[in-house]
Design a protein around this motif. Sequence first.
Motif, PDB file in Angstrom:
ATOM      1  N   UNK A 163      22.432   8.512 -40.855  1.00 34.33           N
ATOM      2  CA  UNK A 163      22.050   7.271 -41.547  1.00 34.33           C
ATOM      3  C   UNK A 163      20.930   7.874 -42.635  1.00 34.33           C
ATOM      4  N   UNK A 164      20.056   8.663 -42.188  1.00 29.72           N
ATOM      5  CA  UNK A 164      19.147   9.176 -43.424  1.00 29.72           C
ATOM      6  C   UNK A 164      19.881   9.907 -44.360  1.00 29.72           C
ATOM      7  N   UNK A 165      20.907  10.780 -44.082  1.00 26.83           N
ATOM      8  CA  UNK A 165      21.652  11.430 -44.951  1.00 26.83           C
ATOM      9  C   UNK A 165      22.494  10.681 -45.674  1.00 26.83           C
ATOM     10  N   UNK A 217      19.897  18.563 -46.606  1.00 30.97           N
ATOM     11  CA  UNK A 217      20.056  19.744 -45.813  1.00 30.97           C
ATOM     12  C   UNK A 217      19.407  19.515 -44.557  1.00 30.97           C
ATOM     13  N   UNK A 218      18.467  19.096 -44.358  1.00 35.00           N
ATOM     14  CA  UNK A 218      17.527  18.993 -43.194  1.00 35.00           C
ATOM     15  C   UNK A 218      18.079  17.892 -42.351  1.00 35.00           C
ATOM     16  N   UNK A 219      18.334  16.751 -42.784  1.00 38.27           N
ATOM     17  CA  UNK A 219      19.082  15.685 -42.026  1.00 38.27           C
ATOM     18  C   UNK A 219      20.306  16.083 -41.746  1.00 38.27           C
ATOM     19  N   UNK A 272      19.896  18.381 -38.935  1.00 35.18           N
ATOM     20  CA  UNK A 272      19.554  17.751 -37.707  1.00 35.18           C
ATOM     21  C   UNK A 272      20.501  16.845 -37.094  1.00 35.18           C
ATOM     22  N   UNK A 273      21.327  16.408 -37.591  1.00 34.52           N
ATOM     23  CA  UNK A 273      22.177  15.397 -37.159  1.00 34.52           C
ATOM     24  C   UNK A 273      23.575  16.057 -36.559  1.00 34.52           C
ATOM     25  N   UNK A 274      23.704  17.204 -36.951  1.00 34.91           N
ATOM     26  CA  UNK A 274      24.825  18.076 -36.456  1.00 34.91           C
ATOM     27  C   UNK A 274      24.252  18.732 -34.870  1.00 34.91           C
ATOM     28  N   UNK A 275      23.005  19.245 -35.242  1.00 32.33           N
ATOM     29  CA  UNK A 275      22.378  19.802 -34.223  1.00 32.33           C
ATOM     30  C   UNK A 275      22.174  18.981 -32.870  1.00 32.33           C
TER      31      UNK A 275
END
Length: 136
Positions: free
Chosen positions: A80-82, A99-101, A104-107
């Motif tokens: 959602x954030x991305x 990138x961080x979002x 994190x989403x994929x992690x």
Amino acid sequence: MNFLEKAKPYVLSIFRIVVGLLFACHGAAKLFGVLGGEAVPVGVWPQWYAGIIEFVGGGLVLLGLATRIAALICSGEMAYAYFVVHQPRALWPLQNEGELAAVYSWSFLLIAVLGPGVWALDTLLGRARKRAPART
């Protein structure tokens, strides 16, 4: 079985612990203004709610408790954030600072699919339930 195969459940646990800890720190920064963050006033959409998900969800993932559900919620929050915050700025994560979002989403999706690993409260509680005598 080779060394890498034997190491998988332990490496997965370490990955889960690190990702959960870092994510919980993001939530703590938003909620409590610690770690260089600025506290978001209670109820401010979506930052305060994101802080709750990050702090509680990250903590649950860190501990390996309700891991798959918590990780799925955290993954969704970061997706959602991305797509709502970052992607409208530019197409590529390097351009839109997402990138961080995305990572994190994929992690968290990986953790939700693979589970918590061997060093988790979910795993410990599962073993305890299997050893407990059946109640009649």
